[in-house]
Design a protein around this motif. Structure first.
Motif, short mmCIF file in Angstrom:
data_model
loop_
_atom_site.label_atom_id
_atom_site.label_comp_id
_atom_site.label_asym_id
_atom_site.label_seq_id
_atom_site.Cartn_x
_atom_site.Cartn_y
_atom_site.Cartn_z
N VAL A 73 0.83 -1.21 0.00
CA VAL A 73 0.00 0.00 0.00
C VAL A 73 0.86 1.25 0.00
CG1 VAL A 73 -1.67 1.34 1.33
CG2 VAL A 73 -1.94 -1.14 1.13
N LEU A 74 1.91 1.26 0.82
CA LEU A 74 2.78 2.43 0.91
C LEU A 74 3.49 2.70 -0.42
CD1 LEU A 74 4.37 1.91 4.45
CD2 LEU A 74 2.56 3.51 3.81
N ALA A 75 3.85 1.65 -1.12
CA ALA A 75 4.53 1.82 -2.41
C ALA A 75 3.63 2.54 -3.40
CB ALA A 75 4.96 0.47 -2.96
N SER A 76 2.32 2.33 -3.29
CA SER A 76 1.39 2.96 -4.23
C SER A 76 1.26 4.46 -4.01
CB SER A 76 0.01 2.30 -4.10
OG SER A 76 -0.60 2.64 -2.87
N ILE A 77 1.72 4.96 -2.86
CA ILE A 77 1.67 6.41 -2.59
C ILE A 77 3.08 6.96 -2.37
CG2 ILE A 77 -0.70 6.45 -1.71
CD1 ILE A 77 0.40 6.31 1.12
N ALA A 78 4.06 6.23 -2.89
CA ALA A 78 5.46 6.69 -2.91
C ALA A 78 6.05 6.90 -1.53
CB ALA A 78 5.57 7.96 -3.74
N ILE A 79 5.69 6.04 -0.58
CA ILE A 79 6.30 6.07 0.75
C ILE A 79 7.14 4.81 0.90
CG2 ILE A 79 5.87 5.94 3.23
CD1 ILE A 79 3.53 7.75 2.91
N LYS A 80 8.40 4.99 1.26
CA LYS A 80 9.33 3.87 1.35
C LYS A 80 9.18 3.12 2.67
CE LYS A 80 12.85 6.11 -1.54
NZ LYS A 80 14.27 6.58 -1.58
N PHE A 81 9.17 1.80 2.56
CA PHE A 81 9.18 0.92 3.73
C PHE A 81 9.98 -0.31 3.32
CE2 PHE A 81 6.99 -2.19 6.67
CZ PHE A 81 7.58 -1.68 7.83
N ALA A 82 11.26 -0.27 3.62
CA ALA A 82 12.18 -1.28 3.11
C ALA A 82 11.82 -2.67 3.58
CB ALA A 82 13.61 -0.94 3.55
N LYS A 83 12.04 -3.62 2.70
CA LYS A 83 11.79 -5.02 3.03
C LYS A 83 12.97 -5.59 3.82
CE LYS A 83 10.06 -9.29 0.94
NZ LYS A 83 9.65 -9.96 -0.32
N GLY A 84 12.66 -6.48 4.74
CA GLY A 84 13.72 -7.07 5.56
C GLY A 84 14.01 -6.22 6.78
N GLY A 85 14.93 -6.68 7.58
CA GLY A 85 15.27 -5.97 8.81
C GLY A 85 14.30 -6.32 9.93
N VAL A 86 14.62 -5.89 11.11
CA VAL A 86 13.80 -6.17 12.28
C VAL A 86 12.69 -5.15 12.39
CG1 VAL A 86 13.79 -6.40 14.80
CG2 VAL A 86 15.77 -7.20 13.48
N ARG A 121 10.87 2.15 13.03
CA ARG A 121 10.68 2.03 11.58
C ARG A 121 9.30 2.52 11.16
NH1 ARG A 121 11.90 -3.51 8.93
NH2 ARG A 121 11.60 -2.20 7.08
N PHE A 122 8.29 2.19 11.97
CA PHE A 122 6.95 2.67 11.66
C PHE A 122 6.86 4.19 11.82
CE2 PHE A 122 5.76 -1.80 12.74
CZ PHE A 122 5.15 -2.10 11.54
N ASN A 123 7.55 4.73 12.81
CA ASN A 123 7.54 6.18 13.01
C ASN A 123 8.16 6.91 11.81
OD1 ASN A 123 6.31 6.00 15.51
ND2 ASN A 123 8.24 6.06 16.65
N GLN A 124 9.16 6.30 11.20
CA GLN A 124 9.75 6.88 10.00
C GLN A 124 8.74 6.95 8.86
OE1 GLN A 124 13.15 4.38 9.32
NE2 GLN A 124 14.32 5.21 11.04
N VAL A 125 7.93 5.91 8.76
CA VAL A 125 6.86 5.90 7.75
C VAL A 125 5.85 7.00 8.04
CG1 VAL A 125 4.86 4.60 6.92
CG2 VAL A 125 7.08 3.46 7.17
N LEU A 126 5.46 7.12 9.30
CA LEU A 126 4.48 8.13 9.69
C LEU A 126 4.99 9.55 9.42
CD1 LEU A 126 3.31 6.50 13.05
CD2 LEU A 126 2.02 6.59 10.90
N LYS A 127 6.28 9.77 9.63
CA LYS A 127 6.87 11.08 9.36
C LYS A 127 6.80 11.42 7.88
CE LYS A 127 10.06 11.30 13.28
NZ LYS A 127 11.49 11.31 13.71
N GLN A 128 6.98 10.43 7.02
CA GLN A 128 6.91 10.67 5.57
C GLN A 128 5.51 11.09 5.15
OE1 GLN A 128 8.94 7.73 2.92
NE2 GLN A 128 9.46 6.67 4.84
N ALA A 129 4.50 10.67 5.93
CA ALA A 129 3.12 10.97 5.56
C ALA A 129 2.63 12.31 6.12
CB ALA A 129 2.21 9.85 6.06
#
Length: 343
Positions: free
Chosen positions: A259-272, A277-285
């Motif tokens: 879903v995030l990829a469809s609105i150009a928000i990065k959420f890298a695959k892999g990692g813990v 990490r979620f807060n970084q996504v929220l900041k982008q939005a």
């Protein structure tokens, strides 16, 4: 049968006084919504002279009255929790308890379970101690009332308390916020809704509930008390119910990433997976047309918080151990934690 239980409650309250359980606390205050009828938690803080704070969270000693297997206990177990509706509450315990003997009203002795908290300048809980006794609340304040005082507009009730009580509480709160930021707590921006009913019972409006620093202050004090309870019981190797919040599943993470990829928000695959990490996504939005949707999607990605005998930690709060201690008047799980602490 209920009246017999209420009579027994009154007798045990008198017995507590006659046994000489001393007034343990006379400084804490209660902070609640303006329309609250029960006041089951009280707080206090003072600077320790080293940049940190000593704080107290006192909770109504419900387990003093509700004994295992008695009528009150059976009824509370069947309900499990108090249930809140827009215009009424179906309480876990009778009002004679919830609004009476277990309500920490000002200038009256009430049995309590209090946890003393020592917090350093960075907001880290460095030690704690639980005590059982009596308390006498210094004042009953509302969220709006204490916030107004902090913002420079005290009334006749809060003005005498501003320097000695209110300022230290906000000082301790600021310290706790530092630790919250260091841990990397999941910071969702989800407005809480309040339903307003007309006199005929129909929904008149749905509005956003005001969110003040005073609300957050109480939350941080309660979180610290809950952590102290979990640490105490775990160290003592007692059985109790943790409040656990597991990591999100791989399937939900993949769905969110798509879903995030469809609105150009990065959420890298892999990692813990981590709250940070979620807060970084929220900041982008933030500031975009998708901000509310992203907050909802991140929320839906999370696992369901639940009670359990095994410790899985609390993912959202970034805590290794956690339980519910602060509301035994309305949550049976908290009552079990109180009984374990008493034991």
């Amino acid at each position: 049968m209920l009246q017999d239980e209420v009579n027994r409650v009154e007798q045990t309250h008198v017995a507590a006084l006659e046994k000489g359980l001393h007034v343990l606390l006379e400084k804490p205050i209660t902070i609640d919504p303006h329309d609250a009828r029960d006041h089951d938690d009280a707080i206090w803080a003072e600077p320790d002279g080293k940049g940190g704070f000593r704080a107290i969270v006192a909770i109504a000693d419900v387990s003093w009255y509700v004994r295992p297997g008695d009528g009150l206990d059976v009824g509370a177990y069947e309900r499990g929790n108090s249930v809140y509706f827009p215009d009424r509450v179906v309480p876990m315990l009778p009002e004679a308890l919830s609004n009476g003997w277990c309500s920490l009203v000002p200038d009256e002795d009430r049995p309590c379970m209090a946890v003393h908290l020592w917090i350093d300048a960075s907001g880290k809980l460095i030690r704690h101690q639980f005590k059982r006794g009596l308390m006498r609340s210094k004042a009953r304040l509302t969220y709006e009332q204490i916030q107004s005082a902090k913002d420079g507009h005290p009334d006749k009730v809060t003005k005498p308390l501003l320097q000695s009580v209110i300022e230290p509480l906000y000082g301790a709160y600021q310290a706790l916020l530092k630790d919250r930021e260091t841990r990397g707590v999941l910071e969702l921006e989800m407005p809480e809704r309040v339903i307003r009913l007309a006199k005929d019972g129909r929904v008149e409006a749905i509005a956003n509930r005001q969110r003040l620093d005073s609300h957050k202050l109480i939350e941080e004090f309660m979180i610290a008390a809950n952590v102290a309870a979990a640490e105490t019981l775990q160290k003592a190797r007692r059985e109790f119910l943790y409040r656990v919040h597991d990591e999100p599943s791989t399937e939900k993470l993949d769905a969110l990433r798509e879903v995030l990829a469809s609105i150009a928000i990065k959420f890298a695959k892999g990692g813990v997976a981590s709250p940070k990490r979620f807060n970084q996504v929220l900041k982008q939005a933030v500031g975009t047309a998708h901000a509310e949707m992203v907050n909802v999607m991140v929320l839906r990605t999370q696992a369901q918080a639940e009670y359990g005998p095994g410790n899985l930690g609390h993912f959202g709060l970034a805590l290794r151990r956690y339980c519910h201690f602060t509301s035994p008047i309305r949550r049976y799980a908290d009552l079990l934690v109180h009984r374990a602490l008493v034991d």
